[in-house]
Design an enzyme around this catalytic site. Structure first.
Site, short mmCIF file in Angstrom:
data_model
loop_
_atom_site.label_atom_id
_atom_site.label_comp_id
_atom_site.label_asym_id
_atom_site.label_seq_id
_atom_site.Cartn_x
_atom_site.Cartn_y
_atom_site.Cartn_z
N LYS A 116 0.82 -1.37 -0.37
CA LYS A 116 -0.18 0.09 0.20
C LYS A 116 0.83 1.26 0.16
O LYS A 116 2.15 1.29 0.50
CB LYS A 116 -0.74 0.07 1.10
N HIS A 142 -2.15 -5.31 1.50
CA HIS A 142 -3.22 -6.09 0.97
C HIS A 142 -3.02 -7.47 0.96
O HIS A 142 -1.92 -7.81 0.02
CB HIS A 142 -3.65 -5.00 -0.09
N GLU A 151 -9.31 -10.26 -8.30
CA GLU A 151 -8.81 -8.75 -7.78
C GLU A 151 -7.47 -8.94 -8.39
O GLU A 151 -6.65 -7.83 -9.23
CB GLU A 151 -8.03 -8.90 -5.95
N TYR A 195 -12.69 -2.46 -3.55
CA TYR A 195 -13.05 -2.46 -1.93
C TYR A 195 -14.76 -2.45 -2.20
O TYR A 195 -15.14 -2.03 -1.02
CB TYR A 195 -12.62 -1.19 -1.45
N ASN A 219 -1.76 0.59 7.23
CA ASN A 219 -1.43 -1.22 7.58
C ASN A 219 -0.81 -2.40 6.86
O ASN A 219 -0.72 -2.97 6.49
CB ASN A 219 -2.26 -1.89 8.04
P1 IDP Z 1 -7.41 -6.59 5.49
O1 IDP Z 1 -6.65 -5.56 5.16
O2 IDP Z 1 -6.80 -7.49 7.01
O3 IDP Z 1 -8.14 -7.65 4.77
P2 IDP Z 1 -10.43 -5.65 5.57
O4 IDP Z 1 -11.42 -5.82 6.80
O5 IDP Z 1 -10.83 -6.31 4.19
O6 IDP Z 1 -9.19 -5.88 6.00
O7 IDP Z 1 -10.33 -4.07 5.47
C1 IDP Z 1 -9.66 -3.48 4.78
C2 IDP Z 1 -8.96 -1.98 4.88
O8 IDP Z 1 -9.55 -1.19 5.29
C3 IDP Z 1 -7.66 -2.45 6.28
O9 IDP Z 1 -6.95 -2.98 5.85
C4 IDP Z 1 -7.98 -1.81 6.41
O10 IDP Z 1 -6.42 -0.83 6.52
C5 IDP Z 1 -9.32 -0.71 6.59
N1 IDP Z 1 -9.92 -0.96 7.83
C6 IDP Z 1 -10.45 -2.27 7.80
N2 IDP Z 1 -11.40 -2.12 8.94
C7 IDP Z 1 -11.17 -0.71 9.24
C8 IDP Z 1 -11.80 0.63 9.99
O11 IDP Z 1 -12.54 0.50 10.91
N3 IDP Z 1 -11.74 1.60 9.91
C9 IDP Z 1 -10.57 2.51 9.51
N4 IDP Z 1 -10.01 1.64 8.01
C10 IDP Z 1 -10.22 -0.15 8.08
MG MG Z 2 -9.67 -7.26 2.98
#
Ligand code: IDP
Ligand code: MG
Length: 138
Positions: A11, A117, A128, A51, A114
């Site tokens: 990212k 992805h 994807e 997304y 984080n």
């Molecule tokens: P993942 O990346 O571990 O698959 P997902 O639930 O698919 O997690 O969420 C996609 C991305 O959205 C996450 O990596 C994170 O950066 C962001 N994200 C997820 N939940 C939240 C939230 O509650 N607030 C802000 N950002 C979030």
């Molecule tokens: Mg995800």
């Protein structure tokens, strides 16, 4: 047990911090193989599509803004059970919950920044990979 291919995105925060090499090194040392690599600044519409499962959630807009804020490195990563192996190597979604030794557990503290992805299922990986590598893989 099956050979799989998954989509990884390094990212914008990972790219800005110069972590691409370290992350690729981890996958290669694990025995996974790169079958595609593409550096791109994701267009907004493509980010919304990527997304789509999060559409309607309160963080959807900021998620799209962040992932489109500067270039990402998209990787097609292959190997035995690659989808779950990569997810395990990434660590939990929130870096505060990610174990040491995982990418997020070693390099991140913030949920919205984080680093990586990774596709979360076979269906997500197929969808994807088609979005990021429309011409197929090498
Ligand atoms: P993942 O990346 O571990 O698959 P997902 O639930 O698919 O997690 O969420 C996609 C991305 O959205 C996450 O990596 C994170 O950066 C962001 N994200 C997820 N939940 C939240 C939230 O509650 N607030 C802000 N950002 C979030
Ligand atoms: Mg995800």
């Amino acid at each position: 047990m099956a050979r799989e291919t998954t989509l990884v995105l390094i990212k914008p925060d990972g790219m800005r911090r110069g972590l691409a090499g370290e992350i690729i090194l981890r996958f290669e040392r694990r025995g996974l193989e790169l079958r595609g690599a593409r550096l791109l600044k994701i267009p907004k519409q493509m980010a919304r599509e990527h997304y789509a499962e999060h559409k309607g959630k309160p963080f959807f807009g900021s998620l799209v803004d962040f992932i489109t804020s500067s270039p990402v490195l998209a990787l097609a990563v292959s190997g035995e059970s690659a989808i779950s192996v990569v997810r395990t190597m990434m660590g939990a979604t929130h870096p505060l919950d990610s174990a040491p030794g995982t990418i997020r557990g070693d390099y991140a503290l913030e949920l919205s920044e984080n680093i990586v992805h990774g596709s979360d299922s076979k269906a997500s990986a197929r969808r994807e990979l088609a979005l990021f590598f429309p011409d197929g893989l090498v």
